[in-house]
Motif scaffolding. Structure first.
Motif, short mmCIF file in Angstrom:
data_model
loop_
_atom_site.label_atom_id
_atom_site.label_comp_id
_atom_site.label_asym_id
_atom_site.label_seq_id
_atom_site.Cartn_x
_atom_site.Cartn_y
_atom_site.Cartn_z
N PHE A 130 -128.05 -67.91 -52.09
CA PHE A 130 -128.48 -69.32 -51.95
C PHE A 130 -127.62 -70.02 -50.89
N LEU A 131 -126.30 -69.81 -50.95
CA LEU A 131 -125.40 -70.48 -49.99
C LEU A 131 -125.64 -69.98 -48.58
N TYR A 132 -125.86 -68.67 -48.44
CA TYR A 132 -126.10 -68.12 -47.10
C TYR A 132 -127.39 -68.72 -46.52
N ASP A 133 -128.45 -68.68 -47.31
CA ASP A 133 -129.75 -69.19 -46.83
C ASP A 133 -129.66 -70.69 -46.53
N THR A 134 -128.89 -71.41 -47.36
CA THR A 134 -128.74 -72.86 -47.14
C THR A 134 -127.97 -73.12 -45.84
N MET A 135 -126.94 -72.31 -45.58
CA MET A 135 -126.17 -72.49 -44.34
C MET A 135 -127.05 -72.24 -43.13
N LYS A 136 -127.94 -71.27 -43.23
CA LYS A 136 -128.85 -70.98 -42.11
C LYS A 136 -129.78 -72.16 -41.89
N GLU A 137 -130.24 -72.77 -42.99
CA GLU A 137 -131.13 -73.95 -42.85
C GLU A 137 -130.37 -75.12 -42.21
N LEU A 138 -129.11 -75.30 -42.65
CA LEU A 138 -128.30 -76.40 -42.09
C LEU A 138 -128.09 -76.18 -40.59
N GLU A 139 -127.88 -74.92 -40.22
CA GLU A 139 -127.62 -74.62 -38.80
C GLU A 139 -128.89 -74.89 -37.98
N ILE A 140 -130.03 -74.45 -38.51
CA ILE A 140 -131.29 -74.65 -37.77
C ILE A 140 -131.58 -76.15 -37.63
N SER A 141 -131.25 -76.93 -38.67
CA SER A 141 -131.54 -78.38 -38.61
C SER A 141 -130.42 -79.15 -37.91
N GLY A 142 -129.42 -78.38 -37.40
CA GLY A 142 -128.34 -79.04 -36.64
C GLY A 142 -127.38 -79.83 -37.50
N GLU A 143 -127.36 -79.54 -38.81
CA GLU A 143 -126.48 -80.32 -39.71
C GLU A 143 -125.18 -79.57 -40.02
N ALA A 144 -124.93 -78.46 -39.32
CA ALA A 144 -123.69 -77.72 -39.61
C ALA A 144 -122.51 -78.62 -39.23
N GLN A 145 -121.60 -78.88 -40.19
CA GLN A 145 -120.49 -79.81 -39.93
C GLN A 145 -119.34 -79.14 -39.19
N ILE A 146 -119.23 -77.85 -39.30
CA ILE A 146 -118.10 -77.15 -38.69
C ILE A 146 -118.59 -75.75 -38.31
N PRO A 147 -118.12 -75.20 -37.18
CA PRO A 147 -118.56 -73.83 -36.83
C PRO A 147 -118.04 -72.82 -37.85
N HIS A 148 -118.67 -71.64 -37.85
CA HIS A 148 -118.10 -70.55 -38.67
C HIS A 148 -116.90 -69.97 -37.92
N HIS A 149 -116.00 -69.28 -38.61
CA HIS A 149 -114.85 -68.71 -37.90
C HIS A 149 -115.30 -67.49 -37.11
N ARG A 150 -114.55 -67.22 -36.03
CA ARG A 150 -114.93 -66.12 -35.14
C ARG A 150 -113.93 -64.96 -35.25
N THR A 151 -114.33 -63.90 -35.94
CA THR A 151 -113.52 -62.67 -36.01
C THR A 151 -114.43 -61.50 -35.70
N ARG A 152 -114.02 -60.68 -34.76
CA ARG A 152 -114.82 -59.50 -34.42
C ARG A 152 -114.33 -58.33 -35.27
N SER A 153 -115.20 -57.79 -36.12
CA SER A 153 -114.83 -56.57 -36.87
C SER A 153 -116.09 -55.95 -37.45
N ILE A 154 -115.89 -54.73 -37.97
CA ILE A 154 -117.06 -54.05 -38.56
C ILE A 154 -117.17 -54.39 -40.04
N TRP A 155 -116.23 -55.23 -40.54
CA TRP A 155 -116.20 -55.43 -42.01
C TRP A 155 -117.25 -56.41 -42.49
N TYR A 156 -117.65 -57.36 -41.62
CA TYR A 156 -118.66 -58.35 -42.07
C TYR A 156 -119.30 -59.02 -40.86
#
Ligand SMILES: Nc1nc2c(c(CN[C@H]3C=C[C@H](O)[C@@H]3O)cn2[C@@H]2O[C@H](COP(=O)(O)O)[C@@H](O)[C@H]2O)c(=O)[nH]1
Length: 368
Positions: A342-368
């Motif tokens: 639910f949280l993941y899908d909601t975050m995607k909706e917030l991002e598409i609607s431009g309501e994301a308040q803060i960017p996600h963190h940027r880490t390059r790895s194969i873990w996630y």
């Protein structure tokens, strides 16, 4: 002796000195992810949980989940997810295994129109969806990319095949392309050596235990062994191992290859989207230097203290949300998986609607 064996030996010594005795070999399997998350949260400096924010969020989240009747059934509603679970369960399990072997690190420093995208069914798919679209497109183009025997045959599954599979609709290629190839080749080798080349054998070896399957993946497949060192301990996240079990459970509606009698032992999946939404809804707080780097999209080193704290506190925060939902609604049928989805899908909706308040963190790895 590995760190883990060291930790275990210390634990057994401590148990003996306290008269608790060594771990019972017949005890049900545990992934030790939740205890890792609690340890991280208790020792975290740059990330903290806002307990009032978490309590408030729990009731809002539960109301919205009920309004959307969030259940495993939502999984099949994703327009790219495989739908052959009933007709060909093995093919579905192979698809999900392939997907969750590669389910990592889709983010880009480029803008929305320049970032890596996969053209499929007349749309340009990005992020996680770009992976699923690439697999579906590959299969339609005759590349048996979800068959482990195909990855194992490097004469058949050549770099050229991978380039075609992951070809982009933009100038940017899929992040960590080379590591994705290695992940599949290694997984094919392990499957052939230990599980007769069969994903179904791997799943059935766990005897319908989610924790056992997660531990099997971490034990046999280096690319699933998502563990790090933090404050003198080995801490476990096992994100892609856990989301593989969760995707099976959701895809098969908790039956057949998706039946896990201890599914509630699966925690939230420590990726880069859930910390983002937990901060957005006021459950999680960052120290000023950490928040500054995240807002400026400065990359955070894999396995750094900041990254471990972001991931561990997110897992523990979702556990606090789950507990609060149950406290407020004792009969609620909810677990960390459904809250996470639910949280993941909601975050995607917030991002598409431009309501994301803060960017996600940027880490390059194969873990996630
Ligand atoms: N915690 C958590 N992380 C998830 C997912 C999913 C997709 N799950 C589907 C299955 C059921 C759900 O309803 C979803 O439709 C992908 N990811 C992770 O996010 C990142 C991709 O982000 P972006 O680049 O923005 O697409 C990347 O690390 C990927 O591994 C999830 O559910 N939970």
């Amino acid at each position: 002796m590995s760190d883990d064996e060291n930790d275990q030996e210390l634990l057994d010594l401590l148990r003996q000195s306290l008269g608790i005795g060594p771990r019972d070999p017949d005890a049900p399997p545990e992934t030790r992810v939740l205890e890792s998350a609690q340890y991280i949260c208790d020792n975290s400096i740059d990330v903290a949980l806002d307990m009032q924010g978490t309590r408030d969020a729990a009731s809002v989240i539960w109301k919205k989940m009920q309004a959307k009747s969030y259940s495993t059934k939502r999984w099949r509603e994703h327009e790219l997810h495989p739908q052959m679970m009933d007709d060909d369960p093995e093919a579905a399990a192979n698809f999900i295994f392939t997907m969750d072997l590669l389910n990592f690190c889709f983010w880009s420093y480029k803008g929305e129109d320049e970032r890596f995208a996969v053209e499929y069914k007349g749309k340009k798919w990005k992020g996680y969806s770009s992976l699923v679209a690439a697999l579906q497109r590959g299969i339609e183009e005759g590349i048996p990319i979800t068959s482990p025997s195909f990855w194992h045959d490097e004469n058949e599954c050549t770099e050229e095949v991978y380039r075609k599979l992951f070809r982009s609709a933009t100038e940017e290629q899929i992040p960590l392309f080379d590591k994705r190839v290695v992940v599949l080749q290694e997984a094919a080798e392990v499957l052939c050596r230990n599980f007769e080349g069969s994903v179904v054998n791997l799943i059935e070896r766990a005897n319908h235990s989610a924790a056992a399957l997660v531990n099997l993946l971490a034990e046999h497949f280096p690319c699933f062994r998502d563990e790090m060192r933090f404050e003198g301990r080995t801490v476990r996240f096992l994100k892609r191992a856990q989301i593989f079990v969760a995707d099976l459970w959701a895809a098969f509606n908790g039956e057949g290859l998706g039946r896990f009698d201890d599914i509630d032992k699966i925690t939230m999946f420590a990726d880069y989207r859930i910390p983002q939404i937990l901060h957005t809804i006021g459950c999680m707080l960052y120290s000023p230097p950490l928040e500054r780097d995240i807002r400026k999209k400065i990359s955070i080193k894999s396995k750094s203290t900041w990254e471990v704290e972001l991931r561990g506190c997110s897992i523990w925060c979702v556990e606090m949300i789950r507990k609060e939902i149950i406290r407020q609604n004792p009969d609620a049928k909810v677990n960390a998986i459904l809250i996470d989805f639910f949280l993941y899908d909601t975050m995607k909706e917030l991002e598409i609607s431009g309501e994301a308040q803060i960017p996600h963190h940027r880490t390059r790895s194969i873990w996630y």
